[in-house]
Design an enzyme around this catalytic site. Structure first.
Site, short mmCIF file in Angstrom:
data_model
loop_
_atom_site.label_atom_id
_atom_site.label_comp_id
_atom_site.label_asym_id
_atom_site.label_seq_id
_atom_site.Cartn_x
_atom_site.Cartn_y
_atom_site.Cartn_z
N CYS A 126 -26.67 -22.99 9.06
CA CYS A 126 -27.80 -23.63 8.39
C CYS A 126 -28.68 -22.63 7.65
O CYS A 126 -29.60 -23.02 6.93
CB CYS A 126 -28.65 -24.39 9.40
SG CYS A 126 -27.75 -25.69 10.22
N HIS A 266 -36.33 -24.71 8.34
CA HIS A 266 -35.10 -25.50 8.45
C HIS A 266 -35.38 -26.70 9.35
O HIS A 266 -36.06 -26.58 10.37
CB HIS A 266 -33.99 -24.63 9.03
CG HIS A 266 -32.76 -25.41 9.39
ND1 HIS A 266 -32.15 -26.28 8.52
CD2 HIS A 266 -32.02 -25.46 10.55
CE1 HIS A 266 -31.11 -26.84 9.10
NE2 HIS A 266 -31.02 -26.37 10.33
N ASN A 296 -30.85 -33.44 10.10
CA ASN A 296 -30.48 -32.05 9.82
C ASN A 296 -29.38 -32.03 8.75
O ASN A 296 -28.23 -32.33 9.04
CB ASN A 296 -30.01 -31.37 11.11
CG ASN A 296 -29.59 -29.92 10.89
OD1 ASN A 296 -29.52 -29.45 9.76
ND2 ASN A 296 -29.28 -29.23 11.97
N1 ACO Z 1 -29.38 -40.20 23.44
C1 ACO Z 1 -29.74 -40.30 24.73
N2 ACO Z 1 -29.56 -39.29 25.60
C2 ACO Z 1 -29.00 -38.16 25.14
C3 ACO Z 1 -28.60 -38.00 23.81
C4 ACO Z 1 -28.80 -39.08 22.94
N3 ACO Z 1 -28.45 -39.05 21.64
N4 ACO Z 1 -28.06 -36.77 23.65
C5 ACO Z 1 -28.13 -36.15 24.83
N5 ACO Z 1 -28.69 -37.00 25.74
C6 ACO Z 1 -28.98 -36.74 27.16
C7 ACO Z 1 -28.10 -35.66 27.74
O1 ACO Z 1 -26.85 -36.20 28.15
C8 ACO Z 1 -28.93 -35.20 28.90
O2 ACO Z 1 -28.78 -36.12 29.97
P1 ACO Z 1 -28.72 -35.61 31.50
O3 ACO Z 1 -30.08 -34.94 31.73
O4 ACO Z 1 -28.52 -36.87 32.24
O5 ACO Z 1 -27.60 -34.62 31.56
C9 ACO Z 1 -30.37 -35.32 28.39
O6 ACO Z 1 -30.30 -36.22 27.27
C10 ACO Z 1 -30.95 -34.03 27.95
O7 ACO Z 1 -30.02 -33.34 27.11
P2 ACO Z 1 -30.37 -31.98 26.40
O8 ACO Z 1 -29.20 -31.55 25.57
O9 ACO Z 1 -30.89 -31.01 27.42
O10 ACO Z 1 -31.58 -32.44 25.47
P3 ACO Z 1 -32.53 -31.60 24.56
O11 ACO Z 1 -33.92 -31.91 24.85
O12 ACO Z 1 -32.12 -30.15 24.52
O13 ACO Z 1 -32.23 -32.21 23.11
C11 ACO Z 1 -31.01 -31.62 21.11
C12 ACO Z 1 -30.94 -32.13 22.55
C13 ACO Z 1 -31.78 -32.63 20.31
C14 ACO Z 1 -29.60 -31.49 20.57
C15 ACO Z 1 -31.74 -30.26 21.08
O14 ACO Z 1 -31.22 -29.43 22.08
C16 ACO Z 1 -31.64 -29.56 19.75
O15 ACO Z 1 -32.17 -30.00 18.75
N6 ACO Z 1 -30.99 -28.39 19.72
C17 ACO Z 1 -30.96 -27.53 18.55
C18 ACO Z 1 -30.10 -28.04 17.46
C19 ACO Z 1 -30.09 -27.02 16.36
O16 ACO Z 1 -31.09 -26.37 16.09
N7 ACO Z 1 -28.99 -26.80 15.72
C20 ACO Z 1 -28.95 -25.68 14.79
C21 ACO Z 1 -28.55 -25.99 13.51
S1 ACO Z 1 -27.15 -27.07 13.39
C22 ACO Z 1 -26.03 -26.20 12.40
O17 ACO Z 1 -26.09 -25.03 12.21
C23 ACO Z 1 -24.88 -27.03 11.84
#
Ligand code: ACO
Length: 339
Positions: A126, A266, A296
């Site tokens: 990204c 970003h 994103n």
């Molecule tokens: N809906 C409902 N629940 C969900 C979803 C969803 N869409 N996705 C995950 N969960 C659940 C998980 O299963 C987990 O459940 P559990 O506690 O029972 O195991 C819970 O939600 C928490 O999951 P986490 O992954 O810990 O949630 P988090 O708060 O970290 O949010 C997210 C996830 C949104 C993906 C976040 O971590 C994030 O934005 N990460 C960074 C992404 C990023 O910056 N990417 C970089 C660029 S992308 C690129 O380069 C192509």
């Protein structure tokens, strides 16, 4: 002149490049959180509170990356008052090329009808748009190119696993283009900071289809042709690196946090955006956010956000913007720019 050089990532130039004009393209089709509730076990409430995303744009089946890029490029050319033949280098930053080869930049060149200019792709997750800006700066200030068409474009929804709720709610498609050339006053790119850490590559990866896992029935069955991500790990690194990169580029520019008029981060997650804004002590109205509309869009997030800021008439000559990104690699970069 190189003022400071530590490792491979810090420079401050006296001559500057400027963004002559911008252009964007966003596909028409909108996918809302309510639509996603029908696909995977998720909710509008979860997506909104964890990411800030409400809806995103989706490219049609027929559209390829170079189609989005071409449209953004044509808008930038028109707004810059120049013709396609006035471009002497095409640089496309993308993670989702039309084909592994030739480069998407060559497909764009063909579509724009530009003859025999150099054209190549750059892949830096990204962070690609800011890496591209830094590369373009070197090419222009060294005299290798006079006017560069830099495009940040991705169609991540074609490499998304639509059964994985941890990733499929995050991405959208789009393109943004800059026409870059040397500045004739003190506006333009003042400083930048960039870096990468390949030791963490596997935390955010599209593993299949390359030489590591050449495409076959098994790679498709295992969905290795789709994005896989350890979201919470990526999150921690993104917050740290984006904050640090923004601070470092400001230091190189010789500017204080309170001299920043707009932060254009970003758009991966609203919580990452907020944390980066807090690192610079910026009030919310100085942090540009459009993640709720587009999700994103990877390399396209920063050029689209900048274009919209200009369109809204908010950016005034002389104002200082900080652009900062983080992505697969891991890669990160920031740029301080005087409008
Ligand atoms: N809906 C409902 N629940 C969900 C979803 C969803 N869409 N996705 C995950 N969960 C659940 C998980 O299963 C987990 O459940 P559990 O506690 O029972 O195991 C819970 O939600 C928490 O999951 P986490 O992954 O810990 O949630 P988090 O708060 O970290 O949010 C997210 C996830 C949104 C993906 C976040 O971590 C994030 O934005 N990460 C960074 C992404 C990023 O910056 N990417 C970089 C660029 S992308 C690129 O380069 C192509």
């Amino acid at each position: 002149m190189i003022e400071k050089f530590e490792g491979v990532h810090m420079t401050k130039m006296e001559r500057r490049i400027k963004i002559r004009s911008t252009g964007i393209y966003l596909p028409d089709k909108i996918l809302t959180n309510a639509d996603l509730e029908k696909l995977v076990e998720t909710s509008d409430e979860w997506i909104t509170t964890r990411t800030g995303i409400k809806e995103r744009r989706i490219a049609s089946k027929e559209q390829v990356t170079s189609d989005l890029a071409e449209k953004a490029a044509r808008m930038a050319l028109e707004r810059g008052g120049i013709k396609a033949e006035d471009i002497d280098l095409i640089l496309v930053a993308t993670n989702t090329p039309d084909t592994i080869f030739p480069a998407t930049a060559c497909w764009v060149q063909k579509k724009l009808g530009i003859k025999e200019t150099p054209a190549f792709d750059l892949q830096a997750g990204c962070t690609g748009l800011l890496y591209g800006l830094i590369v373009a700066e070197s090419l222009i200030l060294s005299g290798t190119a006079r006017r560069i068409l830099l495009i940040g474009v991705d169609i991540l929804t074609k490499v998304t696993n639509w059964q994985d709720r941890g990733t499929c709610v995050l991405f959208g498609d789009g393109a943004g283009a800059f026409i870059l050339e040397e500045s004739d006053d003190d506006s333009g790119l003042i400083s930048h900071f960039w870096g990468a850490d390949g030791s963490l590559a596997e935390l955010l990866i599209l593993p299949g289809g390359g030489t590591l896992y050449p495409a076959d029935e098994k790679t498709v069955e295992k969905k290795l042709h789709c994005i896989t991500m350890k979201g919470n790990e990526v999150f921690k690194h993104a917050v740290k690196r984006m904050g640090e990169a923004a601070v470092e580029a400001l230091k190189l520019a010789g500017l204080d946090k309170n001299q920043v008029d707009y932060l254009i981060p970003h758009q991966a997650n609203l919580r990452i955006i907020d944390a980066t804004g807090e690192r610079l002590n910026l009030p919310k109205d100085k942090v540009v956010v459009n993640i709720h509309k587009y999700g994103n869009m990877s390399v396209a997030t920063i050029p689209v956000a900048l274009h919209e800021l200009i369109e809204e008439g908010k950016l005034q000559k002389g104002q200082v913007i900080v652009m900062v990104a983080f992505g697969a690699g891991f890669t990160w970069a920031s740029a301080v720019y005087r409008w």
